[in-house]
Design a protein around this motif. Structure first.
Motif, PDB file in Angstrom:
ATOM      1  N   LEU A  82       0.822  -1.215   0.000  1.00 38.57           N
ATOM      2  CA  LEU A  82       0.000   0.000   0.000  1.00 38.57           C
ATOM      3  C   LEU A  82       0.856   1.266   0.000  1.00 38.57           C
ATOM      4  CD1 LEU A  82      -3.090   0.723   0.171  1.00 38.57           C
ATOM      5  CD2 LEU A  82      -2.673   1.132   2.595  1.00 38.57           C
ATOM      6  N   ASP A  83       1.927   1.270   0.779  1.00 41.13           N
ATOM      7  CA  ASP A  83       2.757   2.469   0.895  1.00 41.13           C
ATOM      8  C   ASP A  83       3.454   2.805  -0.423  1.00 41.13           C
ATOM      9  OD1 ASP A  83       2.050   2.750   3.603  1.00 41.13           O
ATOM     10  OD2 ASP A  83       3.648   1.371   4.205  1.00 41.13           O
ATOM     11  N   GLU A  86       0.820   4.220  -2.741  1.00 40.86           N
ATOM     12  CA  GLU A  86       0.461   5.583  -2.338  1.00 40.86           C
ATOM     13  C   GLU A  86       1.538   6.573  -2.774  1.00 40.86           C
ATOM     14  OE1 GLU A  86      -1.237   8.240   1.353  1.00 40.86           O
ATOM     15  OE2 GLU A  86      -0.563   6.199   1.787  1.00 40.86           O
ATOM     16  N   VAL A  89       0.953   7.216  -6.403  1.00 41.59           N
ATOM     17  CA  VAL A  89      -0.226   8.069  -6.583  1.00 41.59           C
ATOM     18  C   VAL A  89       0.151   9.533  -6.352  1.00 41.59           C
ATOM     19  CG1 VAL A  89      -2.472   8.658  -5.539  1.00 41.59           C
ATOM     20  CG2 VAL A  89      -1.923   6.263  -6.086  1.00 41.59           C
ATOM     21  N   LYS A  90       0.881   9.803  -5.278  1.00 43.68           N
ATOM     22  CA  LYS A  90       1.312  11.176  -4.978  1.00 43.68           C
ATOM     23  C   LYS A  90       2.250  11.705  -6.068  1.00 43.68           C
ATOM     24  CE  LYS A  90       0.993  10.866   0.051  1.00 43.68           C
ATOM     25  NZ  LYS A  90       1.778  10.785   1.314  1.00 43.68           N
ATOM     26  N   PRO A  96      -4.085  11.402  -2.145  1.00 41.07           N
ATOM     27  CA  PRO A  96      -4.750  10.351  -1.367  1.00 41.07           C
ATOM     28  C   PRO A  96      -5.596  10.967  -0.250  1.00 41.07           C
ATOM     29  CG  PRO A  96      -2.420   9.855  -1.654  1.00 41.07           C
ATOM     30  CD  PRO A  96      -2.629  11.284  -2.097  1.00 41.07           C
ATOM     31  N   HIS A  99      -7.954   7.791   4.419  1.00 40.94           N
ATOM     32  CA  HIS A  99      -7.170   6.648   4.887  1.00 40.94           C
ATOM     33  C   HIS A  99      -7.925   5.930   6.000  1.00 40.94           C
ATOM     34  CE1 HIS A  99      -4.125   9.108   2.925  1.00 40.94           C
ATOM     35  NE2 HIS A  99      -3.376   8.014   2.846  1.00 40.94           N
ATOM     36  N   ARG A 107      -6.342   0.981   3.814  1.00 40.65           N
ATOM     37  CA  ARG A 107      -6.797   1.505   2.535  1.00 40.65           C
ATOM     38  C   ARG A 107      -6.683   3.021   2.476  1.00 40.65           C
ATOM     39  NH1 ARG A 107     -11.322  -1.553   2.375  1.00 40.65           N
ATOM     40  NH2 ARG A 107     -10.428  -2.580   4.146  1.00 40.65           N
ATOM     41  N   PHE A 108      -6.733   3.527   1.258  1.00 41.60           N
ATOM     42  CA  PHE A 108      -6.894   4.955   1.007  1.00 41.60           C
ATOM     43  C   PHE A 108      -7.635   5.096  -0.315  1.00 41.60           C
ATOM     44  CE2 PHE A 108      -2.899   4.083  -1.201  1.00 41.60           C
ATOM     45  CZ  PHE A 108      -3.029   4.798  -2.380  1.00 41.60           C
ATOM     46  N   PHE A 110      -8.323   7.865  -3.814  1.00 40.81           N
ATOM     47  CA  PHE A 110      -7.862   9.052  -4.539  1.00 40.81           C
ATOM     48  C   PHE A 110      -8.740   9.237  -5.762  1.00 40.81           C
ATOM     49  CE2 PHE A 110      -5.567   5.698  -6.697  1.00 40.81           C
ATOM     50  CZ  PHE A 110      -5.429   6.123  -8.009  1.00 40.81           C
TER      51      PHE A 110
END
Length: 124
Positions: A82-83, A86, A89-90, A96, A99, A107-108, A110
């Motif tokens: 997940l990290d 993320e 995504v950033k 995001p 959270h 989860r998160f 976006f």
């Protein structure tokens, strides 16, 4: 039984698919001319995919999520790390939000390309 695919309308199927390939490591399974002179890209993995459909006409604005019958609220994607996702995504310029860490996973969410909301979840 399993869910094979979901078909959604987007203004540019190729560019939307490119973002999802970068974020999730997916591949194009098929692409080509589609219904009513549109164009479709199937992007995902060997088990399931999103069918991104671009019609020949201009799309109407999205309806407000969670307020319309048969509306698309979000697309859920399971990932192993997940990290890492993320961070991708950033880096791609998306923010995001929402959270959560509860059973059965973290989860998160976006708002991705074309304002399609994605939920990214890890169950490890």
């Amino acid at each position: 039984m399993k869910l094979e695919h979901v078909n959604i309308c987007v203004p540019d199927a190729k560019s939307h698919a490119a973002v999802l390939m970068d974020l999730f490591g997916w591949k194009v399974r098929w692409e080509g001319p589609a219904k009513d002179d549109g164009y479709t890209v199937h992007v995902g993995d060997d088990e399931s995919y999103l069918a991104l459909y671009t019609p020949a006409w201009a799309l109407k604005p999205e309806a407000q999520r969670y307020h319309h019958q048969a509306g698309l609220n979000h697309v859920g994607v399971v990932v192993e790390d997940l990290d890492t996702v993320e961070a991708r995504v950033k880096a791609a310029g998306y923010m995001p939000h929402s959270h959560a860490d509860y059973e059965p996973g973290r989860r998160f969410y976006f708002d991705g390309p074309d304002d399609v909301e994605y939920e990214v979840v890890s169950y490890d």
